[in-house]
Write a protein that holds these residues in place. Sequence first.
Motif, PDB file in Angstrom:
ATOM      1  N   HIS A  30      34.211  34.755  38.449  1.00 37.51           N
ATOM      2  CA  HIS A  30      34.380  36.202  38.453  1.00 37.51           C
ATOM      3  C   HIS A  30      35.037  36.708  39.729  1.00 37.51           C
ATOM      4  CE1 HIS A  30      33.688  39.337  35.686  1.00 37.51           C
ATOM      5  NE2 HIS A  30      32.987  40.085  36.511  1.00 37.51           N
ATOM      6  N   ASN A  31      34.845  35.966  40.807  1.00 42.36           N
ATOM      7  CA  ASN A  31      35.377  36.436  42.084  1.00 42.36           C
ATOM      8  C   ASN A  31      36.487  35.570  42.653  1.00 42.36           C
ATOM      9  OD1 ASN A  31      33.728  38.773  42.496  1.00 42.36           O
ATOM     10  ND2 ASN A  31      32.018  37.352  42.697  1.00 42.36           N
ATOM     11  N   TYR A 113      27.292  45.062  35.799  1.00 41.98           N
ATOM     12  CA  TYR A 113      26.843  44.071  36.786  1.00 41.98           C
ATOM     13  C   TYR A 113      25.809  44.708  37.696  1.00 41.98           C
ATOM     14  CZ  TYR A 113      30.023  46.551  39.895  1.00 41.98           C
ATOM     15  OH  TYR A 113      30.643  47.511  40.620  1.00 41.98           O
ATOM     16  N   GLU A 126      25.413  38.727  43.233  1.00 41.62           N
ATOM     17  CA  GLU A 126      25.869  39.662  42.207  1.00 41.62           C
ATOM     18  C   GLU A 126      25.759  38.978  40.847  1.00 41.62           C
ATOM     19  OE1 GLU A 126      29.985  40.878  42.561  1.00 41.62           O
ATOM     20  OE2 GLU A 126      29.997  41.005  40.382  1.00 41.62           O
ATOM     21  N   PHE A 133      29.065  36.216  28.515  1.00 40.01           N
ATOM     22  CA  PHE A 133      30.255  36.100  27.671  1.00 40.01           C
ATOM     23  C   PHE A 133      31.079  34.891  28.097  1.00 40.01           C
ATOM     24  CE2 PHE A 133      34.681  37.316  26.674  1.00 40.01           C
ATOM     25  CZ  PHE A 133      34.550  37.451  25.310  1.00 40.01           C
TER      26      PHE A 133
ATOM     27  N   PRO B 662      46.946  31.706  41.447  1.00 37.23           N
ATOM     28  CA  PRO B 662      46.044  30.553  41.554  1.00 37.23           C
ATOM     29  C   PRO B 662      45.330  30.236  40.237  1.00 37.23           C
ATOM     30  CG  PRO B 662      45.148  32.437  42.702  1.00 37.23           C
ATOM     31  CD  PRO B 662      46.541  32.791  42.349  1.00 37.23           C
ATOM     32  N   ASP B 663      44.960  31.278  39.477  1.00 35.44           N
ATOM     33  CA  ASP B 663      44.256  31.031  38.225  1.00 35.44           C
ATOM     34  C   ASP B 663      45.111  30.246  37.254  1.00 35.44           C
ATOM     35  OD1 ASP B 663      41.554  32.145  37.289  1.00 35.44           O
ATOM     36  OD2 ASP B 663      42.247  33.518  38.859  1.00 35.44           O
ATOM     37  N   VAL B 738      37.163  45.708  40.806  1.00 31.12           N
ATOM     38  CA  VAL B 738      35.897  45.617  41.544  1.00 31.12           C
ATOM     39  C   VAL B 738      34.907  46.708  41.126  1.00 31.12           C
ATOM     40  CG1 VAL B 738      34.852  45.651  43.818  1.00 31.12           C
ATOM     41  CG2 VAL B 738      36.977  44.405  43.452  1.00 31.12           C
ATOM     42  N   PRO B 739      35.292  47.976  41.138  1.00 30.24           N
ATOM     43  CA  PRO B 739      34.285  48.992  40.760  1.00 30.24           C
ATOM     44  C   PRO B 739      33.796  48.876  39.321  1.00 30.24           C
ATOM     45  CG  PRO B 739      36.431  49.992  41.142  1.00 30.24           C
ATOM     46  CD  PRO B 739      36.534  48.585  41.610  1.00 30.24           C
ATOM     47  N   GLU B 740      34.686  48.548  38.384  1.00 27.86           N
ATOM     48  CA  GLU B 740      34.261  48.532  36.974  1.00 27.86           C
ATOM     49  C   GLU B 740      33.701  47.175  36.567  1.00 27.86           C
ATOM     50  OE1 GLU B 740      34.795  50.919  34.347  1.00 27.86           O
ATOM     51  OE2 GLU B 740      35.122  52.425  35.906  1.00 27.86           O
ATOM     52  N   GLY B 741      34.397  46.086  36.945  1.00 27.73           N
ATOM     53  CA  GLY B 741      33.988  44.766  36.471  1.00 27.73           C
ATOM     54  C   GLY B 741      33.113  44.032  37.456  1.00 27.73           C
ATOM     55  N   GLY B 742      33.142  44.452  38.721  1.00 25.89           N
ATOM     56  CA  GLY B 742      32.308  43.787  39.710  1.00 25.89           C
ATOM     57  C   GLY B 742      32.822  42.419  40.078  1.00 25.89           C
ATOM     58  N   GLY B 743      34.097  42.137  39.849  1.00 24.73           N
ATOM     59  CA  GLY B 743      34.625  40.822  40.199  1.00 24.73           C
ATOM     60  C   GLY B 743      35.912  40.983  40.972  1.00 24.73           C
ATOM     61  N   THR B 744      36.147  40.111  41.927  1.00 25.87           N
ATOM     62  CA  THR B 744      37.372  40.226  42.709  1.00 25.87           C
ATOM     63  C   THR B 744      38.497  39.390  42.121  1.00 25.87           C
ATOM     64  OG1 THR B 744      36.432  38.516  44.129  1.00 25.87           O
ATOM     65  CG2 THR B 744      36.283  40.774  44.914  1.00 25.87           C
ATOM     66  N   ASN B 745      38.192  38.510  41.173  1.00 26.01           N
ATOM     67  CA  ASN B 745      39.250  37.758  40.505  1.00 26.01           C
ATOM     68  C   ASN B 745      39.736  38.571  39.299  1.00 26.01           C
ATOM     69  OD1 ASN B 745      40.875  36.012  39.171  1.00 26.01           O
ATOM     70  ND2 ASN B 745      39.304  34.456  38.795  1.00 26.01           N
ATOM     71  N   ASN B 748      40.145  36.983  35.815  1.00 29.62           N
ATOM     72  CA  ASN B 748      38.919  36.755  35.066  1.00 29.62           C
ATOM     73  C   ASN B 748      38.294  38.057  34.605  1.00 29.62           C
ATOM     74  OD1 ASN B 748      35.804  36.059  34.940  1.00 29.62           O
ATOM     75  ND2 ASN B 748      36.995  34.193  34.615  1.00 29.62           N
ATOM     76  N   VAL B 749      38.379  39.072  35.445  1.00 25.55           N
ATOM     77  CA  VAL B 749      37.813  40.372  35.040  1.00 25.55           C
ATOM     78  C   VAL B 749      38.544  40.912  33.817  1.00 25.55           C
ATOM     79  CG1 VAL B 749      37.511  42.773  35.737  1.00 25.55           C
ATOM     80  CG2 VAL B 749      36.951  40.940  37.325  1.00 25.55           C
ATOM     81  N   VAL B 752      37.308  38.816  30.719  1.00 22.95           N
ATOM     82  CA  VAL B 752      35.963  38.996  30.163  1.00 22.95           C
ATOM     83  C   VAL B 752      35.532  40.456  30.103  1.00 22.95           C
ATOM     84  CG1 VAL B 752      35.185  36.710  30.800  1.00 22.95           C
ATOM     85  CG2 VAL B 752      34.837  38.600  32.380  1.00 22.95           C
ATOM     86  N   ASP B 753      36.099  41.319  30.954  1.00 26.31           N
ATOM     87  CA  ASP B 753      35.640  42.709  30.953  1.00 26.31           C
ATOM     88  C   ASP B 753      36.593  43.614  30.201  1.00 26.31           C
ATOM     89  OD1 ASP B 753      33.393  43.257  33.438  1.00 26.31           O
ATOM     90  OD2 ASP B 753      34.386  41.323  33.277  1.00 26.31           O
TER      91      ASP B 753
END
Lengths: 155, 786
Positions: A30-31, A113, A126, A133, B662-663, B738-745, B748-749, B752-753
């Motif tokens: 996720h990060n 989250y 977190e 999912f 990178p992904d 970040v604010p909506e999905g809570g992920g920095t990637n 991936n956000v 999945v989001d």
Amino acid sequence: MTTSVVMRTTARVIVPIILVVAISLFVEGHNLPGGGFIGGVLTTTAFAVIYLAFGLDFLERGVLGRDVDSGKEPSRDRVVVAYRRVFEYGLAIAVLSGLVPLLFGLPFLSQTYVIFEHVPVYGHLEIASALAFDFGVYCVVVGGLLTILSVVGAE
Amino acid sequence: MPPELSVVLAAVGLPFAAAVCTPVLYRLLGERTGYAGVAVALASFLLLATQYGTEGAVALEWIPSLDVALQFYVDGWGLLFAMLACGIGTLIFLYSPAYMHGESHLPRFYAALLAFMGSIIGVALAADLIAIFLFWELTSLASFVLIGHYTADDSSQYAARMAMFITVGGGLFLLVGLLLLSVVAGDVVGPDAAFNLAAMLENADAMAEGLREQGLFLPVLGLLAIGAGTKSAQVPLHFWLPNAMAAPTPVSAFLHSATMVKVGVYFVGRMRPILVGEEWLFLFATLGLTTMTVCAIMAVAATDIKELLAYSTASHLGLMVAGFGFTSVYGAETGVFHLLNHALFKATLFLVAGIVAHEAGTRNIHSLGGLRRDLPITALITVVVALSMAGIPPFNGFYSKELLFEAAVEASHYHDIGALGWLYPAVAVFGSIFTVLYSLRFLALFFGDRPEELGHVHRPSTTLLVSPAVLAILAAVVSIRPQLAVDVIVQSGVDATALETHEMHAGLPTSYSTPVGMSAVTIALGLAAYPFYDRIHRGIRTVLRTTPPVAANWWYDAVIGNLTGAGAWVGDRIHNGLLRTYATWTLLGTCGLALVGFAAAGAIAPTELVGVDAPPAVALVLLVAVVAGLAVVLSTSHIAGILTLSILGFMVAIFYILASAPDLALTQLVVETLILLIFLLVVEEIPEYYEVELGKYARDAVVSLAVGATAFVTVLVTTDARPEGRTEIARFYTENAVPEGGGTNIVNVILVDFRGFDTMGELVVVAMAAISILTLIVMRSGGGDE
């Protein structure tokens, strides 16, 4: 298929490493670069290495300690059944995780989250609901690819 | 007064509902199911009768948010046609149980007949272009089932296939025409009314202007004419109609006389206000008169009474099309009035033919005669309708044919058409002479001497006689009081199809005029030529026999026969069971389509290749990739090929890293590794290198070059269109990850989001792939064990 001792020894060492990397890629997806799909493919790679080094029956005979009927259809194999379950459950997990938000009156597949501060080892932790999912994605990829691999490989 | 939605819906829907229930009805009623059909058809008829005098559009909201609605448009013309379908349908259902007594597959027969009637009512009343097309094709499908009723009979199958091929094929032309029409309507009438025929008819002049402005007038006219022409059996595609006589007689009566074949004529009348003009006159008057004459001649050559009637139907359809083709108001009057008259006399004639065939046991014209002593009532009925078909005054066919002559004479007054001004009336008279001839020949079945070989002829049962009698009485009423029919229904139909309003009058002429003279010539010549009927009949047959290309059947057989051969040839080339053949065709096909697509969209412009400004690192990686690509091709063993291919894949991954993805790089690396492993697993099973012919090398080289070039062009074209800087959607994802999905990637956000549903779809794809491979293997090993 005959494989050399070097191959088997290498496999013994690298398969655990690959699996750990795969899990870490999945968890921090996720990060950082990673996620369910990449983690799933990497896990499949680890299994493929096992197959390459030890043969297709190794998992059933060597790891689970069960006898293998050689005349059986590959699709009825217990390992294949297990793989099939993995992707079936994975799909179910993904769909269910999408359905849960409906209980709270949110649209299908909404994600949220929570952030926990001062967690012992981690400190700042977190937890994203998307992880569930993503886990579904992981399971489907692992189960699906391994089903294909083992069934086609057994042919 | 606007029509009632629920009534219209019920009238259209009732036959379909009944068609669905037919198996149950058959179990309850047995052969009396036909009488249930009578009830349904009569109910639809009465429902439509309550809408008499109304005019306007009604819509059933279906998906309101998408503006999808089932629209109906009721006016005199639609109502005339729809009521004709249910009215004649009622009588056909009444006639069927006695005629179809003891036949098999009756549930399918009645279900198809009901669906057939429903779809014709649908075509008549639908106001939505898509709905019209759907009902239109439904009539073709239902007629396919009906014509092919005797499934074990080769000629029945042949006729059914031919009817399907021609009418459905024509329907596709119609579809393209309708779509072009909707494109123009979207601009002229408004985007909401793009498919709304009622709105187009209200703005007929604007539509015509819009069509001309966009250069679509002639294409639309041509495509709709092909659609209507195939459906209404116009020359040169008229041949399916006589073949369709393979159907049971009630179907022939319904299909040939009243309904399906008139759908095309109906549609020509429907579109008349929008498309009428000089081109319209040339196209439809010529087409209609040619059909009328050719098919009348063919009818004279017929030896089977149903064949005679079938060619005569095509001829009369030509008459109606020609009528609508003439732009004067008389043209519209001809089309509408003759549609009604023809339905009355031709349905009766088919039912009479059915009685004759049923009771005398033969349909051969030469072995029938003098039937009036055996079938007196039938003979009486036939006198009325056969003279009507011939256009002898005072029978009803005379009035509409008189109108055709008038319209043909008037044509030169409206448009400057040169020699056609006298050619049209001349051809109309010429064709009508043959009409008189074959009508008299049909009538002669009941008069003259009774041939020796004709055995005992039974009296038909009353149920067989009721329907033709009712129709003959109606025809007689119209014959005696034509103005009554005009006032009741024809006038409103003319108002809907003509451009100007005109008080229509019909009646016996009281003074000399050109059309009266033409009628007199027609009848006189017809009567004069009748004694030589057999000679004319044999003459035409000789011409047909000696020059097969004259008969359209010959062309159909030639085309279809060649298609079958060509299909088998192409199949052997493309579908030969070799994976590499499939790959070749698929790849070449995809490349061809992609390149043609780019060319059509004008995307392939001579793009100026700006100086290569790749950084050294990227250049190096790409260079290694190119070298690896060459090595793959040049490698002499499978292992070396696989390993060098992996180098190529890893270089691509490094390229992604350098391009800060990178992904993507990670995915590429992992997948590359997995594929490498899978290759190593299967490599032992692949046979060693074998000798390949030079031709195969050349083919592979061509395919790979084509694929490579297409991929290259695709990349050039697609990346060229990339908007400058960050797009709005890219900014949204970076700002909200970040604010909506809570992920920095972000990748991936998104997966999945933000776009979880897409990912879910991909999961299903993976699962389905696994399941299908499992199934394939299980099926194969299952088959192998046995």
